[in-house]
Structures are given as C-alpha cells and as structure tokens.
Write a protein that holds these residues in place. Sequence first.
Motif, PDB file in Angstrom:
ATOM      1  N   LEU A   1      49.188  42.488  44.989  1.00  0.00           N
ATOM      2  CA  LEU A   1      49.494  43.915  45.040  1.00  0.00           C
ATOM      3  C   LEU A   1      48.292  44.652  45.613  1.00  0.00           C
ATOM      4  N   LEU A   2      48.555  45.493  46.599  1.00  0.00           N
ATOM      5  CA  LEU A   2      47.462  46.276  47.188  1.00  0.00           C
ATOM      6  C   LEU A   2      47.730  47.764  46.989  1.00  0.00           C
ATOM      7  N   SER A   3      48.031  48.124  45.789  1.00  0.00           N
ATOM      8  CA  SER A   3      48.237  49.537  45.509  1.00  0.00           C
ATOM      9  C   SER A   3      47.344  49.886  44.326  1.00  0.00           C
ATOM     10  N   LYS A   4      46.548  50.924  44.526  1.00  0.00           N
ATOM     11  CA  LYS A   4      45.597  51.270  43.466  1.00  0.00           C
ATOM     12  C   LYS A   4      46.310  51.602  42.161  1.00  0.00           C
ATOM     13  N   ARG A   5      47.473  52.246  42.300  1.00  0.00           N
ATOM     14  CA  ARG A   5      48.218  52.616  41.093  1.00  0.00           C
ATOM     15  C   ARG A   5      48.616  51.357  40.309  1.00  0.00           C
TER      16      ARG A   5
ATOM     17  N   LEU B   1      37.864  50.002  46.311  1.00  0.00           N
ATOM     18  CA  LEU B   1      38.353  49.581  47.621  1.00  0.00           C
ATOM     19  C   LEU B   1      38.912  48.167  47.537  1.00  0.00           C
ATOM     20  N   HIS B   2      40.046  47.973  48.190  1.00  0.00           N
ATOM     21  CA  HIS B   2      40.605  46.630  48.250  1.00  0.00           C
ATOM     22  C   HIS B   2      40.597  46.139  49.702  1.00  0.00           C
ATOM     23  N   ILE B   3      41.101  44.923  49.868  1.00  0.00           N
ATOM     24  CA  ILE B   3      40.981  44.266  51.163  1.00  0.00           C
ATOM     25  C   ILE B   3      41.738  45.016  52.260  1.00  0.00           C
ATOM     26  N   GLY B   4      42.772  45.765  51.880  1.00  0.00           N
ATOM     27  CA  GLY B   4      43.465  46.605  52.865  1.00  0.00           C
ATOM     28  C   GLY B   4      42.552  47.703  53.383  1.00  0.00           C
ATOM     29  N   HIS B   5      41.775  48.294  52.479  1.00  0.00           N
ATOM     30  CA  HIS B   5      40.831  49.333  52.897  1.00  0.00           C
ATOM     31  C   HIS B   5      39.763  48.774  53.826  1.00  0.00           C
TER      32      HIS B   5
ATOM     33  N   ALA C   1      42.918  59.908  64.697  1.00  0.00           N
ATOM     34  CA  ALA C   1      43.198  59.622  63.290  1.00  0.00           C
ATOM     35  C   ALA C   1      43.944  58.303  63.228  1.00  0.00           C
ATOM     36  N   LEU C   2      43.304  57.290  62.647  1.00  0.00           N
ATOM     37  CA  LEU C   2      43.945  55.988  62.489  1.00  0.00           C
ATOM     38  C   LEU C   2      44.746  56.016  61.200  1.00  0.00           C
ATOM     39  N   ARG C   3      46.019  55.723  61.311  1.00  0.00           N
ATOM     40  CA  ARG C   3      46.855  55.732  60.111  1.00  0.00           C
ATOM     41  C   ARG C   3      47.703  54.471  60.071  1.00  0.00           C
ATOM     42  N   THR C   4      47.971  53.987  58.866  1.00  0.00           N
ATOM     43  CA  THR C   4      48.829  52.805  58.765  1.00  0.00           C
ATOM     44  C   THR C   4      50.246  53.221  59.131  1.00  0.00           C
ATOM     45  N   ASN C   5      50.985  52.283  59.731  1.00  0.00           N
ATOM     46  CA  ASN C   5      52.226  52.710  60.377  1.00  0.00           C
ATOM     47  C   ASN C   5      53.378  53.041  59.443  1.00  0.00           C
TER      48      ASN C   5
ATOM     49  N   PHE D   1      37.230  57.349  58.047  1.00  0.00           N
ATOM     50  CA  PHE D   1      37.786  56.493  57.011  1.00  0.00           C
ATOM     51  C   PHE D   1      37.897  57.366  55.766  1.00  0.00           C
ATOM     52  N   PRO D   2      39.136  57.647  55.317  1.00  0.00           N
ATOM     53  CA  PRO D   2      39.311  58.624  54.241  1.00  0.00           C
ATOM     54  C   PRO D   2      39.816  58.062  52.917  1.00  0.00           C
ATOM     55  N   PRO D   3      39.011  57.287  52.198  1.00  0.00           N
ATOM     56  CA  PRO D   3      39.512  56.761  50.929  1.00  0.00           C
ATOM     57  C   PRO D   3      39.691  57.863  49.883  1.00  0.00           C
ATOM     58  N   GLU D   4      40.743  57.714  49.106  1.00  0.00           N
ATOM     59  CA  GLU D   4      40.910  58.604  47.960  1.00  0.00           C
ATOM     60  C   GLU D   4      40.160  57.971  46.786  1.00  0.00           C
ATOM     61  N   PRO D   5      39.281  58.715  46.121  1.00  0.00           N
ATOM     62  CA  PRO D   5      38.525  58.096  45.008  1.00  0.00           C
ATOM     63  C   PRO D   5      39.387  57.914  43.764  1.00  0.00           C
TER      64      PRO D   5
ATOM     65  N   PHE E   1      48.131  51.684  62.930  1.00  0.00           N
ATOM     66  CA  PHE E   1      47.864  50.241  62.822  1.00  0.00           C
ATOM     67  C   PHE E   1      48.641  49.714  61.626  1.00  0.00           C
ATOM     68  N   SER E   2      48.739  48.376  61.532  1.00  0.00           N
ATOM     69  CA  SER E   2      49.578  47.855  60.451  1.00  0.00           C
ATOM     70  C   SER E   2      48.772  47.628  59.183  1.00  0.00           C
ATOM     71  N   ARG E   3      49.413  47.867  58.075  1.00  0.00           N
ATOM     72  CA  ARG E   3      48.825  47.521  56.781  1.00  0.00           C
ATOM     73  C   ARG E   3      48.702  46.012  56.696  1.00  0.00           C
ATOM     74  N   ILE E   4      47.733  45.529  55.965  1.00  0.00           N
ATOM     75  CA  ILE E   4      47.793  44.102  55.671  1.00  0.00           C
ATOM     76  C   ILE E   4      48.312  43.922  54.255  1.00  0.00           C
ATOM     77  N   ASN E   5      49.035  42.832  54.089  1.00  0.00           N
ATOM     78  CA  ASN E   5      49.543  42.447  52.775  1.00  0.00           C
ATOM     79  C   ASN E   5      49.302  40.962  52.615  1.00  0.00           C
TER      80      ASN E   5
HETATM   81  P1  ATP Z   1      46.700  52.745  47.680  1.00  0.00           P
HETATM   82  O1  ATP Z   1      48.185  52.656  47.839  1.00  0.00           O
HETATM   83  O2  ATP Z   1      46.069  51.486  47.275  1.00  0.00           O
HETATM   84  O3  ATP Z   1      46.277  53.910  46.872  1.00  0.00           O
HETATM   85  P2  ATP Z   1      46.081  54.304  49.942  1.00  0.00           P
HETATM   86  O4  ATP Z   1      46.558  54.035  51.296  1.00  0.00           O
HETATM   87  O5  ATP Z   1      46.729  55.430  49.258  1.00  0.00           O
HETATM   88  O6  ATP Z   1      46.182  52.948  49.149  1.00  0.00           O
HETATM   89  P3  ATP Z   1      43.564  55.503  50.461  1.00  0.00           P
HETATM   90  O7  ATP Z   1      42.334  55.475  49.668  1.00  0.00           O
HETATM   91  O8  ATP Z   1      44.254  56.793  50.667  1.00  0.00           O
HETATM   92  O9  ATP Z   1      44.528  54.458  49.805  1.00  0.00           O
HETATM   93  O10 ATP Z   1      43.350  54.776  51.865  1.00  0.00           O
HETATM   94  C1  ATP Z   1      42.236  54.880  52.682  1.00  0.00           C
HETATM   95  C2  ATP Z   1      42.569  54.227  53.997  1.00  0.00           C
HETATM   96  O11 ATP Z   1      42.859  52.847  53.817  1.00  0.00           O
HETATM   97  C3  ATP Z   1      43.808  54.829  54.638  1.00  0.00           C
HETATM   98  O12 ATP Z   1      43.537  55.023  55.993  1.00  0.00           O
HETATM   99  C4  ATP Z   1      44.869  53.806  54.412  1.00  0.00           C
HETATM  100  O13 ATP Z   1      45.846  53.852  55.375  1.00  0.00           O
HETATM  101  C5  ATP Z   1      44.074  52.508  54.463  1.00  0.00           C
HETATM  102  N1  ATP Z   1      44.744  51.413  53.751  1.00  0.00           N
HETATM  103  C6  ATP Z   1      45.131  51.386  52.463  1.00  0.00           C
HETATM  104  N2  ATP Z   1      45.758  50.245  52.169  1.00  0.00           N
HETATM  105  C7  ATP Z   1      45.777  49.496  53.304  1.00  0.00           C
HETATM  106  C8  ATP Z   1      46.286  48.197  53.670  1.00  0.00           C
HETATM  107  N3  ATP Z   1      46.911  47.424  52.790  1.00  0.00           N
HETATM  108  N4  ATP Z   1      46.094  47.759  54.933  1.00  0.00           N
HETATM  109  C9  ATP Z   1      45.456  48.517  55.826  1.00  0.00           C
HETATM  110  N5  ATP Z   1      44.955  49.734  55.567  1.00  0.00           N
HETATM  111  C10 ATP Z   1      45.112  50.242  54.325  1.00  0.00           C
END
Ligand code: ATP
Length: 531
Positions: free
Chosen positions: A260-264, A37-41, A221-225, A29-33, A251-255
């Motif tokens: 909005l689920l974007s950190k930016r 973390l949001h519900i997608g993470h 490596a699990l990646r969103t599609n 699980f590779p979050p960018e700091p 796998f699919s992102r959830i929305n």
């Molecule tokens: P953001 O756009 O919010 O910055 P990101 O995908 O760039 O999201 P990361 O910290 O790089 O954020 O993500 C860590 C992990 O979480 C990645 O594997 C990413 O694919 C997954 N992830 C992020 N958002 C979602 C989402 N909405 N649904 C499912 N997985 C997600």
Amino acid sequence: LSKGKKESHKANFEIDLPNAEMGKVVTRFPPEPSGYLHIGHVKAAILNEYFAHSYKGKLIVRFDDTNPTKENVEFQDAILEDLELLGIKGDMMTYSSDYFEKMYDLAVKLIKDGNAYCDDTPLEKMREERMVGEPSTRRDRTVEENLKIFTEEMKNGTEEGLKNCLRAKIDYKALNKALRDPVMYRCNLLPHHRTGTQWKVYPTYDFCSPVVDSIEGVTHALRTNEYRDRNAQYDWVLQALNLRKVHIWDFSRINFVRTLLSKRKLQWFVDKHYVSNWDDPRFPTIRGVTRRGMTVEGLRNFIISQGPSRNIINLDWSVLWALNKKIIDPVAPRFTAVDAQNAVPVTLVNGPATPAKEERPKHKKNPEVGTKELILSGSVLIDQADAQELNESEEVTFMDWGNVIVDKIEKDGEIVKSIHAKLHLEGDFRKTSKKLTWLANTDDKVSVDMVNFDHLITKDKLEEGDNFEDFITPETEFRTKGYADLNVRSLKEGDIIQFERKGYFRVDEPYANGKAVLFYIPDGKTVSKYG
Ligand code: ATP
Ligand code: MG
Ligand code: MG
C-alpha cells in the motif's frame, strides 16, 4: 561514484520536457506533511530534481500544508531528513501556508468576478448532484451574498460558515466531472502547525496547487496521471484569476505488489500496531526500506531505471532487491552464523586443545573490506540442516579452515545429536563437494536474532472496491535464533553484512547484553528460509 550516477540518469531518462527552455525550468516537489515519504514519493522527487537540473533550472521543495487535520511538524521534519538522505536538495524551500493570505484574496476575487459561490448543500446531496450533473440550489447566489458568507461566516468559522464550502462556478454538467464546480475552500477549526488558529478557512488542493505553482514561478508541474482529469480544472483556475500559465506534465504512479502506498492506509497500520512505526521494515517508506537493508544508491538506480513511463505499473519488489544486491555484495563483510535450534556439536578429535585465533579476510574478493578474527577450536557447531546431509567417513570442507573427515554421526530419529570428526588439513578442498559453515563453540560466540518479514497484505493488487483491511497477512515477522562469530560484537547499527551461505543482513540492534538483532535483506532471488 557520482559520475556513474549521472551517466545512468542520462541513459534512462532520455526524455525531454515539452516547452522547456535551458536555464528557465522550475519544477517543484510538493509533499503534504501528513506522513513519511514512501517509495512513490522518491519517484516524484527524483523526476522533479532530474528535470530541474538537466535544464539548469530550479527545484522547489514545497510543503503542501493546507489541511491541519492530517499534518504536523513531526512529519514535516521527517520529510526533510529523508530528502537529505536521498541526496535531494531543493534550490528553494517553501510552504503552501506562506500564501494563505494571498490565496484568500484570490478566492475573494473569484467570488467578485462571479466565478465562485458558497454552498451549504449537505455533502451526500452535493456528491449526488455532481454525479448526475445537476446544479446546486445555491449556484445562483448573488456576489454580495457569497462575499458575505465567505468573508464573514466561513472566514471566522461560524456555525453558518462551517456548513458552507466555496465552489468554483465552472460547469455543473461538464463531461469531465472534475469541472463540475469543484470545491476551492473549506472551513477547518483545528489549529495549523505553522499558522496556529489564524485561519479557519483553507484552500483545497485543487485551488492551492495551480495558484501557488503560478505564483512561485513553476514552469512545469509534474503530476501523477490519476490527476489527468483535473488538468482542465487546474488551467481554469489560472485563467479565471488571470495568473501565469503552468505546463502540466503527467507521469505514472508506481505501485508494488502486496504493497500500500497511501499515507492514510499506512497510518492505519501504525495506529492498529500492525507495525512498530513509520520506519518499520515492512513499510514501503524510505525509512522502512532502508531499515530493511535497501541502499540509497539502490533506490535511486531503481527509480531511474524505471523511467517516467506513463503506464500504471504493479512492480515486483524482487527487481529492486536484486539491484540492491549488486551494490552490497562487493562490499558486505562476510561472517558466520549457525541456527541455534538443534545446532549440532562437532568434536574434532585432532583439533586445537585450546582455542586458537587466526586472521581471515572479511571478503574473499575485496581485500579493502579488511580482516576479521577466526577462532579455531576442537569443538564447533554446525547447522542441523547441514549435519543431516553428512555421511560417515565422508570428507567435507570447513570453510576458511580445511578438510574434515566425518567419523561418527549420532542421531535421534532424523535429528543429528552430535558428530565426531577429524581434521584432514592436507586434504584438497577442490575435491570435496560440501563446503560447510561452522562456528567455534566457545564462550565468545554471539547470540543473534535473524529476522525476516513478509508483506503486510496478502493480495498482489487490490482492486477498486477491495477493502485492504480484509487482506491483512496474519503473520509478517519471523525470528530465527542463532549464534554468530565474535566479530559480530563490533558491528554497528546499519551495517550490512553477509552471513555466509545464509544471506545478507542489516544490523538493526547492535550487540548489547549478549545479543544482536539483524534483519534479513532480500536479494531478489533466493527464497530464504529466514522467512
Ligand atoms: P498519499 O496518497 O500517500 O498521501 P499523495 O500523492 O497524496 O500520496 P503527497 O505528499 O501529496 O502524497 O505527494 C507528493 C508528490 O508525490 C506528488 O507529486 C505525488 O503525485 C507524488 N506521489 C505520491 N505517491 C506516488 C506514487 N505512488 N508514485 C509516484 N509519485 C507519487
Ligand atoms: Mg496529496
Ligand atoms: Mg493521495
């Protein structure tokens, strides 16, 4: 409890990982700091954990910290705390920045093998060339020239270096645009939160991700599609560097609607003070939703019940809140609150002359929740809305006390000003149709703010080309003043309760200086008037 959790895992994630061997699976699980973390993470974290553990393998929690412009220690620490709250523990914790030296050497190897070149084409022009499939004028720079620019200019962040980036030399006119010579390295002069000013060049996600996955022993490596087009590029990097192959599993992102689920973008709301911070109850962050009254169990169950489904979905929050309600309802203690605005004083002519204390269960169906104090008094308050429904000489039930006969209702227009009534404790509560909440009107009642929230944006689903700033909900916080029973004084921050006939609430600010603040918890069904 933990047993139940495992079972629901099984029931819903009946899915195999291709090419997986028991005992050998490694996921990450590779979050960018760069935010909380949001519900997608949560979905990404739980899926990675699920596969690692169901194959008796390993989960790596990796901070993907390759961009000093967006990242910092505060975010890093918050992510760790949130993972702990979710109960997700990596078998290993790593940082992409641990591999800066190694990645740099591999980038040099790419150049030496003729697989990468330095490019100082202006950004706009580069974008245009990639779009139409034309080669950069720098594509045929010699290995020597590229090496010199990368190891002397870019590495030191010189003026010349800053103009350049390092691009993989793949195929400038590939049908899959992700293969049109993607950028692998960039300069950045900002200090990095772990490596300081040691580095002036940083790998892009497209270079770092395959390299570190392979080096760390990741098997899947699990990646969103939405990255699917970049899978070929991921494989190319590993092949070009002769590194071990890693299986990609999309796998699919959830929305969620109106979310909005974007950190930016979330950072934008923080910066513009539309929200108090990353833990704002209107935010889809783990902190935001738990502060709103979501339980960790509810969150986990929800993600698991969704499964990994490959479709991009726009979920409705009500499903999640309804699941949460099932968890809190059997244990949430019940208390009483009355809206302060136009609260109606009721005089019970035969009520206790001086207030009396009695004990009542906090939860009628669950004695384990304990007992509370109930104050009985000849002077009580009821909600204006309830009072307007009453008729003179009607018999109603005051919950937890007994029946009451309404004698006289004084009104000013529609507004009920006061009521005279008498207790009729011999009356049968099964024969009344109205069960009212009421509160002894004594000095020990507690002032409360009951707060509800709306979504931050007005549009269910933002389309490509929509600017989210054009869809800001003008008003998103709704505060109702009320009075609650004296038991509310001893509630602590984070306690989840029910105000009878009003809904579930989470204590945000415990009682202090005469007041407590509680947030309304959506239950997925009722449209509460607290909002
Ligand atoms: P953001 O756009 O919010 O910055 P990101 O995908 O760039 O999201 P990361 O910290 O790089 O954020 O993500 C860590 C992990 O979480 C990645 O594997 C990413 O694919 C997954 N992830 C992020 N958002 C979602 C989402 N909405 N649904 C499912 N997985 C997600
Ligand atoms: Mg990312
Ligand atoms: Mg992103």
